[in-house]
Design a protein around this motif. Structure first.
Motif: not given
Lengths: 237, 96
Positions: B10-11, B13-16
Motif C-alpha cells: 500500500s502507498l 496516495i495512489t498514482c492516479q
C-alpha cells in the motif's frame, strides 16, 4: 460596440464610471508598469506600440477560443485596444496593466461568443467540467483490486534531450500547437496565461476570476492534453 | 509502477492522485502533508516519476514555442485613436 461610451473597471471589464485620473495609493503596479503608464498618458506612441506588440498575440490566441473565427477575434482585440485607449486616464493601478487589458478582452470575447452561439454551433464552444473529467485516461490505471488507482499502463520515460528535440522538430512544434489550439477555452486561457505568457498563478486567477484550485485543475488538464500530443508524436518517431 | 518498485502492498496516495496533483506539485501549490506523500511516492514509483517529469517538460517547452509576431489588422486606426486621446487629455482639453 461604442467604445467611447464604455469604460472598464480593473476587476475584469464590467462597465463602470471611474473618476480618478491618477494611480491609486494602493497600486499593485511594478515600477516598470508605472513608467509605461506615465509614457502612455503622455501620449508616447512608441509606448503604445510596445504595449500592443507585447500582448496582441496572446490576446488573439485567447480570443479565438471564445469566438467563431480569427476575423471575429481580431475585431474583439481591436475593440479591446480601443477600450484601453479610452480607459487609460481612468486606470488606477489596482490590478496590473496586463490583468486589466486581458480582463477587458475576455469580457468582450465572451460577450461576442455568447451572442454568436445563439446562431452558430462550432467546436470552440466545447464545454469543460472541472469536477467530472479525468485528466488522464482512467483505463491506464488499475480499476480494482489491491492496486486500484495505480498505473496499469505507465508512461514511457522521455530522455533528457526531449525538450531540445521537441523544439528542433517542426512536426513536434506543430503537434503541440495543434493540441493547444484544440483546447476548450477554459483550458486554453489558463495554459496561455500561465505557461506561454508566464503570468503568476494569482494574477491568472484574477484575470479569469477563478480560484487557485480551479486554476490547477484546468492547467493540469491542459498540460496533459499537450503531453498526450507529445507522447503520440514520440511514439510515431 | 508503484507496486513493482516498492514491493509494498500500500502507498499513502495512489498514482492516479499523484497524476491529478502533478501541476500543483510542480508549482509548489500543495500543502506540506500532500507534498510529503507525493515526494515519497515519486521516490518509489518510476511511472509517476516519468509522468511528473513529462508534465514539467511540457510546461517548460510550451513557454519556449516560437511565437508568431502579431500586429492588429488596423494599426493606423488604433494609433489615430491613441493620438486623439492625447489631444483630448492635453491641458487645453483635460477635464478638471
Amino acid at each position: 460596440m461604442n467604445v467611447a461610451t464604455t469604460t472598464y473597471t480593473e476587476s475584469g471589464g464590467h462597465p463602470s464610471a471611474l473618476e480618478s485620473v491618477s494611480l491609486s495609493i494602493g497600486t499593485v503596479l511594478t515600477y516598470a508598469e508605472q513608467q509605461l503608464i506615465t509614457r502612455l498618458r503622455k501620449g508616447e506612441e512608441r509606448a503604445f506600440d510596445e504595449l500592443v506588440t507585447k500582448h496582441h498575440g496572446a490576446l488573439i490566441r485567447m480570443a479565438m477560443g471564445h469566438v467563431a473565427n480569427r476575423e471575429v477575434a481580431e475585431e474583439v482585440v481591436q475593440d479591446t485596444w480601443m477600450a484601453v485607449i479610452e480607459g487609460l486616464d481612468r486606470f488606477e493601478g489596482r490590478s496590473s496593466l496586463r490583468t486589466w487589458i486581458f480582463g477587458i478582452m475576455i469580457h468582450k470575447a465572451k460577450d461576442r461568443g455568447v451572442r454568436e452561439k445563439r446562431h452558430t454551433t462550432f467546436s470552440a464552444f466545447e464545454s469543460f467540467n472541472d469536477d467530472t473529467e479525468e485528466a488522464v485516461d482512467p483505463s491506464r490505471f488499475h480499476q480494482s483490486g489491491e492496486w486500484a488507482g495505480h498505473w496499469a499502463l505507465p508512461p514511457q520515460p522521455w530522455d533528457d534531450q526531449t525538450p531540445e528535440k521537441l523544439l528542433a522538430s517542426q512536426q513536434a512544434v506543430n503537434a503541440m500547437n495543434r493540441a493547444i489550439e484544440a483546447l476548450p477555452p477554459t483550458l486554453k486561457d489558463v495554459l496561455i496565461l500561465r505557461d506561454v505568457e508566464g503570468v503568476e498563478a494569482k494574477e491568472v486567477c484574477e484575470i479569469l476570476k477563478i480560484t487557485e484550485t480551479n486554476l490547477y485543475v484546468r492547467l493540469h488538464r491542459a498540460r496533459e492534453r499537450v503531453r498526450q500530443a507529445v507522447e503520440t508524436y514520440l511514439g510515431g518517431c | 509502477m508503484a507496486q513493482e518498485e516498492s514491493g509494498q502492498t500500500s502507498l499513502e496516495i495512489t498514482c492516479q492522485e499523484v497524476v491529478q496533483w502533478a501541476s500543483a506539485y510542480l508549482d509548489e501549490h500543495v500543502g506540506d502533508e500532500r507534498k510529503r506523500h507525493i515526494v515519497l511516492h515519486l521516490a518509489i514509483c518510476a511511472g509517476c516519476e516519468a509522468y511528473v517529469k513529462q508534465i514539467a517538460t511540457v510546461r517548460d517547452v510550451v513557454g519556449l514555442l516560437p511565437k508568431a509576431v502579431e500586429q492588429p489588422l488596423d494599426s493606423d486606426r488604433l494609433r489615430q485613436a491613441f493620438a486623439a486621446r492625447e489631444r483630448r487629455s492635453s491641458p487645453a482639453g483635460r477635464r478638471v
